[in-house]
Design an enzyme around this catalytic site. Structure first.
Site, mmCIF file in Angstrom:
data_model
loop_
_atom_site.group_PDB
_atom_site.id
_atom_site.type_symbol
_atom_site.label_atom_id
_atom_site.label_comp_id
_atom_site.label_asym_id
_atom_site.label_seq_id
_atom_site.Cartn_x
_atom_site.Cartn_y
_atom_site.Cartn_z
ATOM 1 N N LYS A 149 -2.100 -1.899 16.310
ATOM 2 C CA LYS A 149 -1.840 -1.289 14.999
ATOM 3 C C LYS A 149 -2.334 0.155 14.968
ATOM 4 O O LYS A 149 -3.538 0.415 15.035
ATOM 5 C CB LYS A 149 -2.579 -2.123 13.939
ATOM 6 N N LYS A 202 -2.031 -7.515 4.947
ATOM 7 C CA LYS A 202 -2.296 -8.159 3.661
ATOM 8 C C LYS A 202 -1.296 -9.286 3.359
ATOM 9 O O LYS A 202 -1.558 -10.151 2.518
ATOM 10 C CB LYS A 202 -2.301 -7.144 2.513
ATOM 11 N N LYS A 223 5.647 -10.348 6.228
ATOM 12 C CA LYS A 223 6.041 -10.804 4.881
ATOM 13 C C LYS A 223 6.899 -12.054 4.964
ATOM 14 O O LYS A 223 6.686 -13.027 4.243
ATOM 15 C CB LYS A 223 6.861 -9.712 4.185
ATOM 16 N N GLY A 240 0.824 -1.212 0.000
ATOM 17 C CA GLY A 240 0.000 0.000 0.000
ATOM 18 C C GLY A 240 0.855 1.258 0.000
ATOM 19 O O GLY A 240 0.543 2.232 -0.682
ATOM 20 N N ASN A 241 1.973 1.226 0.737
ATOM 21 C CA ASN A 241 2.875 2.384 0.757
ATOM 22 C C ASN A 241 3.510 2.576 -0.603
ATOM 23 O O ASN A 241 3.593 3.685 -1.113
ATOM 24 C CB ASN A 241 3.980 2.180 1.791
HETATM 25 P P1 ADP Z 1 4.159 -2.966 2.483
HETATM 26 O O1 ADP Z 1 3.209 -1.814 2.307
HETATM 27 O O2 ADP Z 1 4.819 -3.367 1.205
HETATM 28 O O3 ADP Z 1 3.587 -4.136 3.242
HETATM 29 P P2 ADP Z 1 5.726 -2.402 4.883
HETATM 30 O O4 ADP Z 1 6.036 -0.990 5.268
HETATM 31 O O5 ADP Z 1 4.702 -3.139 5.672
HETATM 32 O O6 ADP Z 1 5.368 -2.347 3.317
HETATM 33 O O7 ADP Z 1 7.060 -3.291 4.876
HETATM 34 C C1 ADP Z 1 8.227 -2.824 4.212
HETATM 35 C C2 ADP Z 1 9.139 -2.108 5.209
HETATM 36 O O8 ADP Z 1 9.710 -3.053 6.107
HETATM 37 C C3 ADP Z 1 10.338 -1.409 4.635
HETATM 38 O O9 ADP Z 1 10.044 -0.133 4.166
HETATM 39 C C4 ADP Z 1 11.320 -1.374 5.824
HETATM 40 O O10 ADP Z 1 11.330 -0.118 6.428
HETATM 41 C C5 ADP Z 1 10.731 -2.378 6.816
HETATM 42 N N1 ADP Z 1 11.666 -3.364 7.336
HETATM 43 C C6 ADP Z 1 11.697 -3.785 8.641
HETATM 44 N N2 ADP Z 1 12.630 -4.707 8.848
HETATM 45 C C7 ADP Z 1 13.242 -4.908 7.635
HETATM 46 C C8 ADP Z 1 14.303 -5.771 7.208
HETATM 47 N N3 ADP Z 1 14.914 -6.610 8.049
HETATM 48 N N4 ADP Z 1 14.649 -5.724 5.899
HETATM 49 C C9 ADP Z 1 14.019 -4.886 5.047
HETATM 50 N N5 ADP Z 1 13.021 -4.033 5.392
HETATM 51 C C10 ADP Z 1 12.626 -4.054 6.686
HETATM 52 MG MG MG Z 2 2.971 -4.171 5.219
#
Ligand code: ADP
Ligand code: MG
Length: 303
Positions: free
Chosen positions: A119, A201, A263, A10-11
């Site tokens: 959250k 998601k 993820k 979403g970001n």
């Molecule tokens: P999305 O909207 O794609 O789900 P998120 O913000 O939930 O995005 O997840 C991606 C973010 O996870 C990255 O922008 C980063 O800041 C964060 N992040 C936290 N830990 C890690 C890691 N170990 N490696 C990479 N990114 C990480």
């Molecule tokens: Mg996310």
């Protein structure tokens, strides 16, 4: 034919926050997906996040003197708005019809996540504003406006639309579903009711990928890899890892909860049942889908 689930962050979709920017990123992502061989040669499911978008909806609800809409309805609204944008763009570029589906995610009302909402969502408030709100708020930052609404984030137990998604894939359509982690619902004696929660998601995408028997699950996000030592001087990208190693890193806290951890948990689960899961940047979907870049989670050939 292989089955591919692409989960778009979403970001990553929201770009600089304007609607035009969002439309441009959606169109660009859709166009790149549509011309990537891994997509044209596969059955395609697209899921997506909605964090920033549902944030705007919450702001709007507060600013406008219109009837309250519960959170599950707001999630459904973002499934419609982002889903139809994705649908329009994919339809223009892809070699097959595109369906967008309102998708639910069933949660267990006894999930311990409901006891401690974690959250943060929506606008920031001062302490006095937060106290006057009809919902749970928590101090999550510093400064004058340091409070936000917090809601539970349980894992879904089931996505009831997966059979419908499979039927559409078999009918030769691409499917957009699972937006914003799904409309959060709980079972009742007469059916389902909406619940106040936000579902990541990433877990929902795994349920969908698993339910439709997908071969690959690809998370397109705003970082090119999952890293070890993320944000430190010693940051190292993970390129190819087996699921048991991912589990160890999860236990060691290498991936932040609420962002990368869901993820990587989803990737480990998917790989454990024999699939290939990828985390890669939305900036170059073609490279991500061809396996040139990104973190690939897969059982090692000798295990
Ligand atoms: P999305 O909207 O794609 O789900 P998120 O913000 O939930 O995005 O997840 C991606 C973010 O996870 C990255 O922008 C980063 O800041 C964060 N992040 C936290 N830990 C890690 C890691 N170990 N490696 C990479 N990114 C990480
Ligand atoms: Mg996310």
């Amino acid at each position: 034919m292989t089955r591919l689930v692409v989960a778009v962050g979403g970001n990553a979709l929201a770009a600089d926050g304007t609607f035009e920017a969002q439309q441009r990123t959606v169109a660009k992502t859709a166009a790149t997906l549509a011309e990537t061989e891994a997509v044209t040669e596969a059955e395609l499911v697209v899921t997506h996040g909605n964090g920033p978008q549902v944030g705007y909806e919450l702001l709007e609800v507060e600013a406008a003197d219109t009837p309250e809409r519960p959170l599950d309805v707001l999630v459904a609204e973002t499934q419609a708005s982002l889903g139809s944008l994705l649908q329009r763009s994919l339809d223009a570029d892809l070699d097959r019809p595109v369906a967008a589906m309102v998708t639910r995610a069933i949660v267990d009302p006894d999930d311990p996540a409901f006891e401690t909402p974690t959250k943060p969502i929506g606008p920031w408030y001062t302490e006095a504003e937060a106290e006057a709100k009809p919902f749970t708020t928590k101090q999550v930052g510093r400064g004058e406006k340091s409070y936000r609404r917090v809601v539970p984030s349980p894992e879904p137990t089931e996505v009831p639309e997966t059979d419908a998604v499979s039927a559409l894939l078999e009918a030769g359509q691409a499917v957009i579903c699972g937006g914003g982690g799904g409309v959060p619902v709980a079972r009742t004696p007469d059916g389902f009711e909406g619940v106040e929660a936000v579902i990541d998601k990433d877990y929902t995408s795994h349920h969908i990928a698993d339910g439709v028997g997908a071969d690959r699950l690809v998370f397109l996000t705003d970082v090119p890899y999952a890293y070890l030592g993320y944000g430190t001087d010693d940051q190292r990208p993970l390129e190819s890892v087996p699921p048991e190693e991912v589990r160890r890193y999860l236990d060691a806290g290498e991936f932040a909860e609420g962002s990368m951890a869901p993820k990587m948990r989803a990737c480990a689960r998917f790989a454990e049942s024999g699939g290939e899961a990828v985390v890669a940047s939305i900036d170059d979907p073609a490279a991500a889908l061809s396996g040139e870049t990104g973190t690939v989670v897969q059982k090692s050939s000798d295990s």
